[in-house]
Design an enzyme around this catalytic site. Structure first.
Site, PDB file in Angstrom:
ATOM      1  N   LYS A 114       0.838  -1.202   0.000  1.00 31.41           N
ATOM      2  CA  LYS A 114       0.000   0.000   0.000  1.00 31.41           C
ATOM      3  C   LYS A 114       0.874   1.254   0.000  1.00 31.41           C
ATOM      4  CE  LYS A 114      -3.125   0.090   3.236  1.00 31.41           C
ATOM      5  NZ  LYS A 114      -3.945   0.346   4.447  1.00 31.41           N
ATOM      6  N   LYS A 126       3.159  -2.068  11.310  1.00 30.46           N
ATOM      7  CA  LYS A 126       1.846  -1.994  11.966  1.00 30.46           C
ATOM      8  C   LYS A 126       2.024  -2.375  13.419  1.00 30.46           C
ATOM      9  CE  LYS A 126      -2.540  -1.238  10.955  1.00 30.46           C
ATOM     10  NZ  LYS A 126      -3.089  -0.415   9.855  1.00 30.46           N
ATOM     11  N   ASP A 166      -5.594   3.623  13.666  1.00 33.57           N
ATOM     12  CA  ASP A 166      -6.289   2.515  13.003  1.00 33.57           C
ATOM     13  C   ASP A 166      -7.517   2.256  13.882  1.00 33.57           C
ATOM     14  OD1 ASP A 166      -5.810   0.409  10.726  1.00 33.57           O
ATOM     15  OD2 ASP A 166      -6.514  -0.779  12.401  1.00 33.57           O
ATOM     16  N   ASN A 240     -13.890   6.159  11.603  1.00 30.99           N
ATOM     17  CA  ASN A 240     -13.208   7.215  10.847  1.00 30.99           C
ATOM     18  C   ASN A 240     -13.339   7.028   9.336  1.00 30.99           C
ATOM     19  OD1 ASN A 240     -10.304   7.860   9.454  1.00 30.99           O
ATOM     20  ND2 ASN A 240     -11.005   9.508  10.782  1.00 30.99           N
ATOM     21  N   SER A 376      -0.762  10.767   5.704  1.00 28.82           N
ATOM     22  CA  SER A 376       0.183  10.688   6.820  1.00 28.82           C
ATOM     23  C   SER A 376       1.586  11.062   6.346  1.00 28.82           C
ATOM     24  CB  SER A 376       0.219   9.268   7.393  1.00 28.82           C
ATOM     25  OG  SER A 376      -0.832   9.058   8.306  1.00 28.82           O
TER      26      SER A 376
HETATM   27  P1  NDP Z   1     -12.622   3.027  13.800  1.00 27.94           P
HETATM   28  O1  NDP Z   1     -12.224   2.425  15.078  1.00 27.94           O
HETATM   29  O2  NDP Z   1     -12.761   4.500  13.675  1.00 27.94           O
HETATM   30  O3  NDP Z   1     -13.998   2.383  13.284  1.00 27.94           O
HETATM   31  C1  NDP Z   1     -14.137   1.011  13.077  1.00 27.94           C
HETATM   32  C2  NDP Z   1     -15.584   0.717  12.751  1.00 27.94           C
HETATM   33  O4  NDP Z   1     -15.721  -0.640  12.386  1.00 27.94           O
HETATM   34  C3  NDP Z   1     -16.507   0.950  13.935  1.00 27.94           C
HETATM   35  O5  NDP Z   1     -17.776   1.298  13.464  1.00 27.94           O
HETATM   36  C4  NDP Z   1     -16.518  -0.431  14.595  1.00 27.94           C
HETATM   37  O6  NDP Z   1     -17.656  -0.659  15.377  1.00 27.94           O
HETATM   38  C5  NDP Z   1     -16.496  -1.336  13.390  1.00 27.94           C
HETATM   39  N1  NDP Z   1     -15.774  -2.569  13.727  1.00 27.94           N
HETATM   40  C6  NDP Z   1     -14.503  -2.694  14.097  1.00 27.94           C
HETATM   41  N2  NDP Z   1     -14.180  -3.951  14.357  1.00 27.94           N
HETATM   42  C7  NDP Z   1     -15.277  -4.656  14.160  1.00 27.94           C
HETATM   43  C8  NDP Z   1     -15.569  -6.024  14.271  1.00 27.94           C
HETATM   44  N3  NDP Z   1     -14.644  -6.928  14.642  1.00 27.94           N
HETATM   45  N4  NDP Z   1     -16.820  -6.416  13.962  1.00 27.94           N
HETATM   46  C9  NDP Z   1     -17.739  -5.509  13.578  1.00 27.94           C
HETATM   47  N5  NDP Z   1     -17.517  -4.181  13.460  1.00 27.94           N
HETATM   48  C10 NDP Z   1     -16.304  -3.770  13.751  1.00 27.94           C
HETATM   49  O7  NDP Z   1     -11.566   2.469  12.732  1.00 27.94           O
HETATM   50  P2  NDP Z   1     -11.242   3.026  11.273  1.00 27.94           P
HETATM   51  O8  NDP Z   1     -12.459   3.584  10.639  1.00 27.94           O
HETATM   52  O9  NDP Z   1     -10.025   3.856  11.377  1.00 27.94           O
HETATM   53  O10 NDP Z   1     -10.812   1.672  10.540  1.00 27.94           O
HETATM   54  C11 NDP Z   1     -11.736   0.876   9.792  1.00 27.94           C
HETATM   55  C12 NDP Z   1     -10.973  -0.012   8.834  1.00 27.94           C
HETATM   56  O11 NDP Z   1     -10.230   0.823   7.922  1.00 27.94           O
HETATM   57  C13 NDP Z   1      -9.936  -0.949   9.446  1.00 27.94           C
HETATM   58  O12 NDP Z   1      -9.851  -2.125   8.655  1.00 27.94           O
HETATM   59  C14 NDP Z   1      -8.633  -0.166   9.308  1.00 27.94           C
HETATM   60  O13 NDP Z   1      -7.517  -1.017   9.318  1.00 27.94           O
HETATM   61  C15 NDP Z   1      -8.854   0.465   7.954  1.00 27.94           C
HETATM   62  N6  NDP Z   1      -8.059   1.645   7.644  1.00 27.94           N
HETATM   63  C16 NDP Z   1      -8.046   2.749   8.447  1.00 27.94           C
HETATM   64  C17 NDP Z   1      -7.318   3.861   8.100  1.00 27.94           C
HETATM   65  C18 NDP Z   1      -7.329   5.120   8.898  1.00 27.94           C
HETATM   66  O14 NDP Z   1      -6.714   6.093   8.463  1.00 27.94           O
HETATM   67  N7  NDP Z   1      -8.004   5.188  10.041  1.00 27.94           N
HETATM   68  C19 NDP Z   1      -6.499   3.893   6.876  1.00 27.94           C
HETATM   69  C20 NDP Z   1      -6.646   2.722   6.055  1.00 27.94           C
HETATM   70  C21 NDP Z   1      -7.382   1.650   6.456  1.00 27.94           C
HETATM   71  P3  NDP Z   1     -17.533  -0.498  16.993  1.00 27.94           P
HETATM   72  O15 NDP Z   1     -17.238   0.926  17.237  1.00 27.94           O
HETATM   73  O16 NDP Z   1     -18.858  -0.935  17.498  1.00 27.94           O
HETATM   74  O17 NDP Z   1     -16.414  -1.409  17.387  1.00 27.94           O
HETATM   75  O1  2IT Z   2      -4.179   0.885   7.365  1.00 26.02           O
HETATM   76  C1  2IT Z   2      -3.701   2.035   7.225  1.00 26.02           C
HETATM   77  O2  2IT Z   2      -3.207   2.396   6.154  1.00 26.02           O
HETATM   78  C2  2IT Z   2      -3.758   2.948   8.356  1.00 26.02           C
HETATM   79  N1  2IT Z   2      -4.297   2.604   9.400  1.00 26.02           N
HETATM   80  C3  2IT Z   2      -3.143   4.310   8.250  1.00 26.02           C
HETATM   81  C4  2IT Z   2      -1.654   4.247   8.510  1.00 26.02           C
HETATM   82  C5  2IT Z   2      -0.947   5.581   8.601  1.00 26.02           C
HETATM   83  O3  2IT Z   2       0.251   5.524   8.877  1.00 26.02           O
HETATM   84  O4  2IT Z   2      -1.552   6.642   8.402  1.00 26.02           O
END
Ligand code: NDP
Ligand code: 2IT
Length: 444
Positions: A114, A126, A166, A240, A376
């Site tokens: 990525k 990570k 994350d 997020n 980032s």
């Molecule tokens: P958040 O913690 O902000 O949100 C996660 C969301 O997914 C929440 O609504 C949560 O519900 C739900 N969730 C998490 N785990 C589970 C589970 N095991 N079963 C069901 N629902 C679940 O995380 P992000 O939005 O940051 O991350 C979401 C995804 O995106 C992840 O896969 C992460 O690795 C990926 N990602 C994030 C990035 C970032 O910049 N933040 C960048 C690239 C990828 P609840 O609150 O009820 O747990």
């Molecule tokens: O899965 C991802 O790419 C992230 N959680 C973001 C990583 C970062 O360094 O901003």
């Protein structure tokens, strides 16, 4: 047995009980077959794939912390510094009770490719912990974050390894970790990204993953003469990534009708009210059931179900392996035309294959959600030059990066005869740059 299959077999044998890591390695290595075929003798001699699937370093440490009642808890912290061929390790920190070494390794492995695809100089890493932030007070979160950083600080640095957010790690957690790092090191540096705006954070980092997901989806559709505007979208997750995917989709004229959290999901046929969603999730840190108080016409159901709602585009934005073959069949039966992964590896292998067989446009996570880590890297640049760019400047760079990334993976797929297969395109394009850097740096 082919070289790729030999390495996959070894990974499964040498890393038992890590199914997510096996899944990620298999998916990447199998699609690299055409590249391996061209360079096999040299790759075998140099054990290139063996080095690729073995982290440069993996850390596992104790994280003791004290709750508000004086009770001591012990969690496990992890940081996997996977590959630094093209830049300092870069990747998020996941705080969720499901976290284990195999999950962090799958995420770190994906991050290598990525980060390469962003075109920016960042290696793959990570980390995280099995700590559960749900229901904890701010003081308890702070106690955990300070203890976690007390060990992590020995292993990271602005030119070594730069963690970020994350699942379960947002601006609040990054703030506490940054404060502790600064106190330990007596240095104000860009050692973390996703920081608050007053202390080196980048404008548009909060929005970047979700916005980037829509920019690349829009570009892919545009190249197939399809307009994103007017389309109906199903999103999973309510964190997020999901929130800012919904916001940008709406700005681009699409209608998003679902979102979900780990307890249930919402179907709002008039379109998700994103201001209300932010209030519930970012301010109150509450459950999705509260959505009904603001939008009484919407429907809430316990458990899973967003993929049962008819849509043109599906954007899984919650977690790994959340979209299964049965979901894929239902989406296709309902006429889905495109799927783009906001979360990391949300689609199972058989569901991904089904989308390909059915001619659904499919953008894999390492391309589709790269906007977060790309921004980032832009935050790191601003920290290094001690400048602060405007929202519009960062957003414009993010958009350029995502558009460029789409064409890069599309071209790579076509070059090897896999036109329109963005899984193959992303894996090959991400890998080629890392391979070139590893070859140039000798056996390390
Ligand atoms: P958040 O913690 O902000 O949100 C996660 C969301 O997914 C929440 O609504 C949560 O519900 C739900 N969730 C998490 N785990 C589970 C589970 N095991 N079963 C069901 N629902 C679940 O995380 P992000 O939005 O940051 O991350 C979401 C995804 O995106 C992840 O896969 C992460 O690795 C990926 N990602 C994030 C990035 C970032 O910049 N933040 C960048 C690239 C990828 P609840 O609150 O009820 O747990
Ligand atoms: O899965 C991802 O790419 C992230 N959680 C973001 C990583 C970062 O360094 O901003």
């Amino acid at each position: 047995m082919s070289y790729v299959n030999e390495v996959i077999t070894r990974v499964i044998k040498e890393n038992p009980n890590e199914p997510e890591f096996h899944q990620a390695v298999k998916e990447v290595l199998l699609s690299l077959e055409p590249v391996v075929a061209k360079h096999e003798a040299q790759m075998r001699r140099d054990a290139l794939l063996e080095r690729l699937v073995n982290p440069e370093r993996q850390l596992k440490f104790r994280v003791p912390w004290i709750d508000d009642n004086g009770q001591v808890h012990v969690n496990t912290g992890y940081r996997v510094q996977f590959n630094s061929a093209i830049g300092p390790y870069k990747g998020g920190l996941r705080l969720h009770p499901s976290v284990n070494l195999g999950i962090i390794k799958f995420l770190g492995f994906e991050q290598i490719f990525k980060n390469s695809l962003t075109g920016l100089p960042i290696g793959g890493g990570k980390g995280g912990s099995d700590f559960d932030p749900k229901g904890k007070t701010d003081r308890e979160i702070m106690a955990f974050c300070q203890s976690f950083m007390t060990e992590l600080a020995k292993h990271i640095g602005e030119d070594t390894d730069v963690p970020a957010g994350d699942i379960g790690t947002g601006a609040r957690e990054i703030g506490y970790m940054f404060g502790q790092y600064k106190r330990l090191r007596n240095k104000f540096t860009g050692v973390l990204t996703g920081k608050g705006l007053p202390f080196g954070g980048s404008l548009a980092r909060t929005q970047a993953t979700g916005y980037g997901l829509l920019y690349i989806t829009q570009e892919m559709l545009r190249c197939h003469d399809i307009d994103l505007s007017g389309k109906t979208i199903c999103v999973s997750g309510a964190g997020n990534v999901a929130i800012y995917a919904i916001e940008k989709a709406q700005q681009l004229g699409a209608k998003v009708v679902t979102c979900s959290d780990s307890t249930g999901w919402i179907y709002d046929e008039e379109g998700i009210d994103v201001a209300l969603l932010k209030e519930i999730k970012e301010v109150k840190r509450a459950r999705l059931t509260e959505y009904l108080a603001g939008r009484p016409h919407a429907q809430y159901r316990d458990g899973k179900g967003v993929w049962s709602i008819p849509c043109d585009i599906a954007l899984p934005c919650a977690t790994q392996n959340e979209l299964h073959l049965e979901d894929a069949k239902q989406l296709v039966a309902n006429g889905v035309i495109a799927v783009a992964e906001g979360a990391n590896m949300p689609t199972t292998e058989d569901a991904t294959n089904y989308f390909h067989e059915q001619g659904v446009y499919f953008l894999p996570a390492k391309a589709a959600n790269a906007g977060g880590v790309a921004t980032s890297a832009l935050e790191m640049s601003q920290n290094s030059e001690r400048l602060h760019w405007t929202f519009d400047e960062v957003d414009a760079m993010l958009k350029d990066i995502m558009v460029q990334l789409y064409h890069n993976i599309d071209d790579a797929a076509a070059k090897y005869g896999f036109d329109g297969n963005y899984v193959v395109g992303a894996n090959i394009a991400g890998f080629e740059k890392v391979m070139e850097a590893m070859n140039a740096q000798g056996i390390v």
